[in-house]
Design an enzyme around this catalytic site. Structure first.
Site, PDB file in Angstrom:
ATOM      1  N   HIS A  62      43.936   1.223  72.962  1.00 41.33           N
ATOM      2  CA  HIS A  62      43.409   2.370  73.711  1.00 41.33           C
ATOM      3  C   HIS A  62      44.471   3.481  73.782  1.00 41.33           C
ATOM      4  O   HIS A  62      44.212   4.636  73.455  1.00 41.33           O
ATOM      5  CB  HIS A  62      43.005   1.901  75.119  1.00 41.33           C
ATOM      6  CG  HIS A  62      42.584   2.997  76.058  1.00 41.33           C
ATOM      7  ND1 HIS A  62      41.308   3.099  76.542  1.00 41.33           N
ATOM      8  CD2 HIS A  62      43.275   4.024  76.611  1.00 41.33           C
ATOM      9  CE1 HIS A  62      41.232   4.147  77.341  1.00 41.33           C
ATOM     10  NE2 HIS A  62      42.420   4.722  77.410  1.00 41.33           N
ATOM     11  N   GLU A  63      45.681   3.116  74.189  1.00 42.81           N
ATOM     12  CA  GLU A  63      46.764   4.113  74.300  1.00 42.81           C
ATOM     13  C   GLU A  63      47.195   4.645  72.938  1.00 42.81           C
ATOM     14  O   GLU A  63      47.496   5.825  72.802  1.00 42.81           O
ATOM     15  CB  GLU A  63      47.973   3.517  75.029  1.00 42.81           C
ATOM     16  CG  GLU A  63      47.793   3.362  76.523  1.00 42.81           C
ATOM     17  CD  GLU A  63      47.273   4.616  77.232  1.00 42.81           C
ATOM     18  OE1 GLU A  63      47.705   5.731  76.889  1.00 42.81           O
ATOM     19  OE2 GLU A  63      46.413   4.469  78.101  1.00 42.81           O
ATOM     20  N   HIS A  66      44.954   7.444  71.831  1.00 40.41           N
ATOM     21  CA  HIS A  66      45.359   8.725  72.441  1.00 40.41           C
ATOM     22  C   HIS A  66      46.567   9.307  71.701  1.00 40.41           C
ATOM     23  O   HIS A  66      46.582  10.473  71.336  1.00 40.41           O
ATOM     24  CB  HIS A  66      45.814   8.523  73.896  1.00 40.41           C
ATOM     25  CG  HIS A  66      44.708   8.290  74.870  1.00 40.41           C
ATOM     26  ND1 HIS A  66      43.638   9.121  75.002  1.00 40.41           N
ATOM     27  CD2 HIS A  66      44.536   7.309  75.811  1.00 40.41           C
ATOM     28  CE1 HIS A  66      42.846   8.667  75.971  1.00 40.41           C
ATOM     29  NE2 HIS A  66      43.364   7.568  76.475  1.00 40.41           N
TER      30      HIS A  66
HETATM   31 ZN    ZN Z   1      43.070   6.477  78.262  1.00 37.79          ZN
END
Ligand code: ZN
Length: 371
Positions: A62-63, A66
């Site tokens: 998830h990170e 980003h």
């Molecule tokens: Zn996030």
């Protein structure tokens, strides 16, 4: 972040683990293991730990989503830190447009949603074919569900959650007013934080148990703090936008020669001139910055025999700033380095010094003028 362990690098992005992660790791491993139906406790524990690690990998992905999108858009990323509430991508610069912010913000929840769907498909497949025992099935279902929940939770429109960034990007794009957009998104974050805390209190009194009530209060309190801090940061940033280092730096820097003793430095410089630090320089070459803490490290009776050049720390590129740099970047650099000042160098020559005090004085004057 302090108290982090460096794990390594992925695509040039540094991955760090904050010590609070271990609390979550232990709690999850215990919780998942207790959910698993299995006679043998050894197998249960093994699956519990594997599921916890896969959850950790899901958060990391998830990170990373980003960070990778950010990097592609030219936004500086210092690294990813995983901690008690998930992860943070440490940005060194901000998105330049609403479109960039939107792409970067949505990448994380999208990744979590895709992961959730993938885990659920694998779970259905395992269940249909009978491959893998019931504990494996529970683990897969849990991983699918938690990733979908993670995507949903992060899309709540309150800054600093991803959904808050999405909201900010949309308002920013529509109004072209970043400050106003941040204000609304941060207000959303505070409202959500209060709701979460109220839910925790209600849960506690209805009888969900201490832990069930404490957890939402804890997360709510953290979000509230983060929402406030991000708005204040935005205010500071917009007050400093367009201001360059050369506009507020101290010019005509008083330097001291390296062979000067600490006694002379104290008597003739620190006590006489109103500065907390002096660059140590010889023939325009700066070898360090002498500060009061440097002087204090040396016993007073040694001051007449200790030379300034011998007590200062060696400088590196992070101690220097260009006069054309943004003051906001200078402030960020000082915060990263945890130092109070930077040397301003133009074409190899020392042209000034900029300190946190200079920046605060500038902001105070600006406020006093009602700007
Ligand atoms: Zn996030």
């Amino acid at each position: 972040m302090h108290g982090s362990i460096h794990l390594g690098r992925i695509a040039g992005i540094s991955i760090d683990l904050h010590f609070t992660w271990f609390i979550i790791f232990a709690l999850f491993a215990v919780a998942i293991t207790s959910l698993l139906p299995h006679e043998e406790s050894g197998t249960r524990w093994l699956i519990g730990i594997i599921v916890t690690i896969l959850f950790f990998v899901s958060l990391l992905l998830h990170e990373l989503a980003h960070s990778l999108v950010a990097k592609r858009l030219g936004i500086g990323i210092a690294g990813i830190t995983l901690f008690v509430f998930g992860g943070v991508s440490r940005m060194t610069s901000d998105p330049k447009s609403a479109g960039d912010e939107l792409k970067m913000a949505i990448a994380g929840p999208l990744t979590s949603a895709v992961l959730g769907v993938v885990f659920l498909i694998v779970w259905l497949w395992v269940r249909a074919t009978g491959f893998g025992d019931s504990a494996v099935q529970v683990g897969l279902m849990w991983l699918g569900a938690i990733n979908i929940i993670l995507a949903g939770f992060n899309l709540i429109p309150g800054f600093p959650l991803d959904g808050g960034r999405v909201l900010r990007a949309i308002i920013w794009g529509a109004t072209n007013d970043l400050r106003h957009a941040t204000y609304i998104a941060a207000t959303g974050g505070q409202v959500f934080a209060y709701l979460l805390m109220a839910y925790g209190v209600a849960r506690f009194f209805i009888g969900g148990g201490l832990l069930a009530g404490l957890w939402p209060i804890f997360i709510g309190w953290f979000l509230l703090d983060a929402a406030r801090a991000s708005y204040q940061q935005q205010l500071l940033q917009s007050a400093l936008s367009g201001i360059h280092v050369r506009d507020i730096m101290t010019q005509n820097v008083i330097t001291i020669p390296p062979e000067l003793t600490l006694q002379q430095a104290v008597d003739n410089y620190f006590l006489r001139l109103n500065h907390a630090a002096f660059p140590v320089a010889q023939d325009h070459h700066v070898s360090g910055i002498l500060t009061l803490p440097h002087v204090r490290q040396v016993p007073r009776e040694q001051w007449p025999y200790t030379r300034a050049g011998d007590v200062v720390d060696a400088l590196d590129s992070s101690d220097f700033m260009s006069p054309d740099a943004d003051v906001w970047d200078a402030l960020t650099a000082m915060a990263t380095k945890d130092s109070g000042r930077l040397l301003v160098v133009d074409g190899g020559a020392l042209v000034g010094i900029i300190s946190r005090t200079d920046i605060m004085r500038f902001l105070r004057t600006k406020m006093a003028l009602g700007a």
